[in-house]
Design a protein around this motif. Structure first.
Motif, mmCIF file in Angstrom:
data_model
loop_
_atom_site.group_PDB
_atom_site.id
_atom_site.type_symbol
_atom_site.label_atom_id
_atom_site.label_comp_id
_atom_site.label_asym_id
_atom_site.label_seq_id
_atom_site.Cartn_x
_atom_site.Cartn_y
_atom_site.Cartn_z
ATOM 1 N N GLY A 154 -35.667 -24.730 40.417
ATOM 2 C CA GLY A 154 -35.530 -24.930 41.846
ATOM 3 C C GLY A 154 -35.784 -23.716 42.699
ATOM 4 O O GLY A 154 -35.620 -23.773 43.925
ATOM 5 N N ARG A 155 -36.221 -22.612 42.091
ATOM 6 C CA ARG A 155 -36.435 -21.376 42.846
ATOM 7 C C ARG A 155 -37.857 -20.880 42.662
ATOM 8 O O ARG A 155 -38.427 -20.981 41.586
ATOM 9 C CB ARG A 155 -35.462 -20.290 42.368
ATOM 10 N N GLU A 156 -38.401 -20.329 43.761
ATOM 11 C CA GLU A 156 -39.702 -19.679 43.685
ATOM 12 C C GLU A 156 -39.602 -18.495 42.724
ATOM 13 O O GLU A 156 -38.594 -17.786 42.701
ATOM 14 C CB GLU A 156 -40.110 -19.165 45.067
ATOM 15 N N ALA A 157 -40.653 -18.269 41.932
ATOM 16 C CA ALA A 157 -40.581 -17.190 40.951
ATOM 17 C C ALA A 157 -41.960 -16.646 40.633
ATOM 18 O O ALA A 157 -42.950 -17.382 40.645
ATOM 19 C CB ALA A 157 -39.922 -17.684 39.658
ATOM 20 N N LEU A 158 -42.004 -15.359 40.362
ATOM 21 C CA LEU A 158 -43.147 -14.741 39.701
ATOM 22 C C LEU A 158 -42.841 -14.717 38.212
ATOM 23 O O LEU A 158 -41.735 -14.375 37.806
ATOM 24 C CB LEU A 158 -43.366 -13.313 40.197
ATOM 25 N N MET A 159 -43.828 -15.064 37.405
ATOM 26 C CA MET A 159 -43.636 -15.107 35.960
ATOM 27 C C MET A 159 -44.761 -14.353 35.284
ATOM 28 O O MET A 159 -45.885 -14.268 35.796
ATOM 29 C CB MET A 159 -43.659 -16.550 35.457
ATOM 30 N N ASP A 161 -47.166 -24.506 38.898
ATOM 31 C CA ASP A 161 -47.798 -23.215 38.615
ATOM 32 C C ASP A 161 -48.976 -22.988 39.553
ATOM 33 O O ASP A 161 -49.675 -23.931 39.936
ATOM 34 C CB ASP A 161 -48.285 -23.166 37.172
ATOM 35 N N GLU A 162 -49.231 -21.720 39.887
ATOM 36 C CA GLU A 162 -50.376 -21.392 40.736
ATOM 37 C C GLU A 162 -50.812 -19.951 40.530
ATOM 38 O O GLU A 162 -50.078 -19.121 40.017
ATOM 39 C CB GLU A 162 -50.044 -21.611 42.207
ATOM 40 N N TYR A 216 -48.322 -15.283 37.095
ATOM 41 C CA TYR A 216 -48.545 -16.476 37.911
ATOM 42 C C TYR A 216 -47.299 -16.733 38.752
ATOM 43 O O TYR A 216 -46.231 -16.158 38.526
ATOM 44 C CB TYR A 216 -48.882 -17.695 37.049
ATOM 45 N N ALA A 217 -47.440 -17.595 39.746
ATOM 46 C CA ALA A 217 -46.311 -18.014 40.570
ATOM 47 C C ALA A 217 -45.957 -19.443 40.201
ATOM 48 O O ALA A 217 -46.814 -20.236 39.812
ATOM 49 C CB ALA A 217 -46.667 -17.911 42.053
ATOM 50 N N THR A 218 -44.683 -19.775 40.341
ATOM 51 C CA THR A 218 -44.249 -21.131 40.013
ATOM 52 C C THR A 218 -42.910 -21.397 40.685
ATOM 53 O O THR A 218 -42.394 -20.577 41.449
ATOM 54 C CB THR A 218 -44.157 -21.324 38.490
ATOM 55 N N VAL A 219 -42.348 -22.552 40.406
ATOM 56 C CA VAL A 219 -40.979 -22.882 40.789
ATOM 57 C C VAL A 219 -40.227 -23.139 39.500
ATOM 58 O O VAL A 219 -40.621 -23.993 38.695
ATOM 59 C CB VAL A 219 -40.915 -24.117 41.710
ATOM 60 N N GLN A 220 -39.158 -22.370 39.282
ATOM 61 C CA GLN A 220 -38.375 -22.509 38.059
ATOM 62 C C GLN A 220 -36.919 -22.716 38.437
ATOM 63 O O GLN A 220 -36.349 -21.947 39.212
ATOM 64 C CB GLN A 220 -38.519 -21.268 37.174
#
Length: 439
Positions: free
Chosen positions: A403-408, A383-384, A397-401
């Motif tokens: 295995g993929r980059e994602a905005l959440m 998370d970032e 926030y931005a994260t990896v979900q």
């Protein structure tokens, strides 16, 4: 300590908190194309939700945008609403619903409307909201908009419904900003709050980091490496014009707007070491806030403008501190864990969101400032850049979900999450803009 952030050259004013447990670089991201359209997936179940039916708008089959689906997705993403199926109904804003039927379906409220293309090519969007428990007409709205603003009309309809039923302002017609990297190209995007309708604000072969919305929502501050070093700009979103704010010796980074929009806090290394300063939003000579032997960075103002929260390693490892804008000794805010960075404050000053390194994972935390209680609200590990919605109800926030980059987005309790996921590429540095003034 030598901390780096999202650059091909060292930036000694921000912490190595990036994903996958390394000093990350936008330069190392996937070369897949940046995607401007996102799919919304809702996961989780909230404790208290309003059951609502959104009937298909009459005429939306001939419209470029399905208004009812946009409204429904907005409300679901907020975590405050649960959809009741109305897909087979034929209603518009003039229909008086059979409230008994809708009560049997489990709905407490119903929205219906219409979309009509006018002779001049614009669209007339109308809707009405009903309390089917009390049998009351709760009012409605109408918008005449060009085709390009159909999504905005839907978001404003969702805002109206949210405010009527939840008793507070909706954030669906606000905007977000974020950065992508595709091959050698970095792009700063401005998008709807659901991630759709993304428009490029700036593209560059050099890194773009730390976008920050002005309190008016008309400008973005950010850091660009076009000069082969970090430099702070302020960018007018509507016109595309920008002005240089900070280009002093060393690094210039981490801009954060004061609530009045007249100044920014920035991190500069002009006098040796990374230290906090304030500077006019028009540029000029900065004012140093304090003396420190450590790295001080990532400032963010409290809503009243009297305090600044920031990250410092003055205690040996990155932690979040608070200090008065007028000066004085900073006080430490975070004590759980040995590595806490990226502070974000809710508009009401009740909550602090930040990222904590826990066993090698970077996880979003939410602290209630009055009690100091901290909750870890995600099950992801990269998370970032948390950013609160202007009504304080959601965090972007931005994260990896998977295995993929994602905005959440997530509710503050973590029970409802929405993934605004691109089809590939590097997506990061999101910031949620303020409420927009209605025309």
């Amino acid at each position: 300590m030598n901390y780096q952030r999202t650059a091909s050259t060292p930036v000694q004013d921000s912490f190595s908190f990036r994903r996958r447990g390394v000093v990350a670089s936008l330069l190392s991201a996937s070369a897949l194309p940046a995607i401007a359209q996102f799919r919304i997936d809702i996961v989780g179940v909230g404790l208290t939700q309003f059951p609502i039916a959104i009937a298909p708008f009459r005429g939306e089959g001939q419209s470029p945008q399905k208004i009812s689906a946009i409204v429904q997705a907005d409300l679901e993403r907020s975590g405050r609403f649960r959809s009741v199926d109305a897909s087979t109904e034929s209603l518009d804003e003039t229909s008086r619903p059979d409230v008994g039927v809708w009560r049997q379906k489990g709905a407490d409220s119903l929205a219906s409307g219409s979309v009509t293309r006018l002779a001049d090519g614009r669209y007339d969007v109308r809707f009405r909201l009903w309390d089917v428990v009390k049998g009351q007409d709760l009012g409605g709205q109408s918008f005449v908009v060009p085709q390009g603003d159909l999504r905005l009309a839907a978001h404003r309809a969702a805002d109206f419904i949210y405010e009527k039923l939840a008793g507070e302002k909706g954030v669906f017609s606000t905007r977000i900003a974020y950065v992508t990297k595709a091959g050698p190209r970095y792009t700063l995007w401005v998008a709807d709050a659901d991630g759709e309708n993304a428009q490029p604000a700036l593209a560059s072969p050099e890194p773009i980091i730390s976008p920050a919305w002005s309190p008016s929502g008309g400008q973005l501050a950010y850091v660009s490496f076009e000069s082969r070093k970090p430099v702070v700009y302020v960018h007018d979103v509507a016109s595309g014009r920008r002005r240089l704010i900070a280009n002093f010796r060393g690094s210039n980074s981490a801009p954060a707007w004061a609530p009045d929009g007249n100044s920014l806090a920035v991190t500069l290394s002009r006098d040796g070491g990374s230290q906090l300063y304030t500077i006019s939003a028009e540029g000029g000579e900065p004012r140093r806030l304090m003396q420190s032997s450590g790295i001080d960075t990532e400032p963010v103002f409290s809503a009243d403008g009297r305090s600044i929260y920031f990250v410092s390693d003055r205690g040996g490892a990155p932690q979040i501190y608070r200090m008065a804008v007028s000066g004085g000794n900073p006080e430490r805010v975070t004590f759980n864990g040995s590595y806490n960075i990226s502070p974000a404050l809710s508009a009401d000053g009740r909550y602090l969101a930040y990222v904590s390194r826990i066993g090698g994972a970077f996880k979003l935390q939410v602290m209630e400032l009055a009690s100091g209680a901290v909750n870890s609200i995600t099950d992801t590990s990269a998370d970032e850049s948390p950013s609160f919605a202007p009504n304080g109800r959601l965090i972007l926030y931005a994260t990896v979900q998977q295995g993929r980059e994602a905005l959440m987005t997530t509710t503050l309790d973590g029970k409802i999450k929405a993934r605004l996921s691109g089809q590939g590429g590097d997506i990061r540095e999101p910031d949620w803009g303020p409420f927009q003034k209605q025309p």
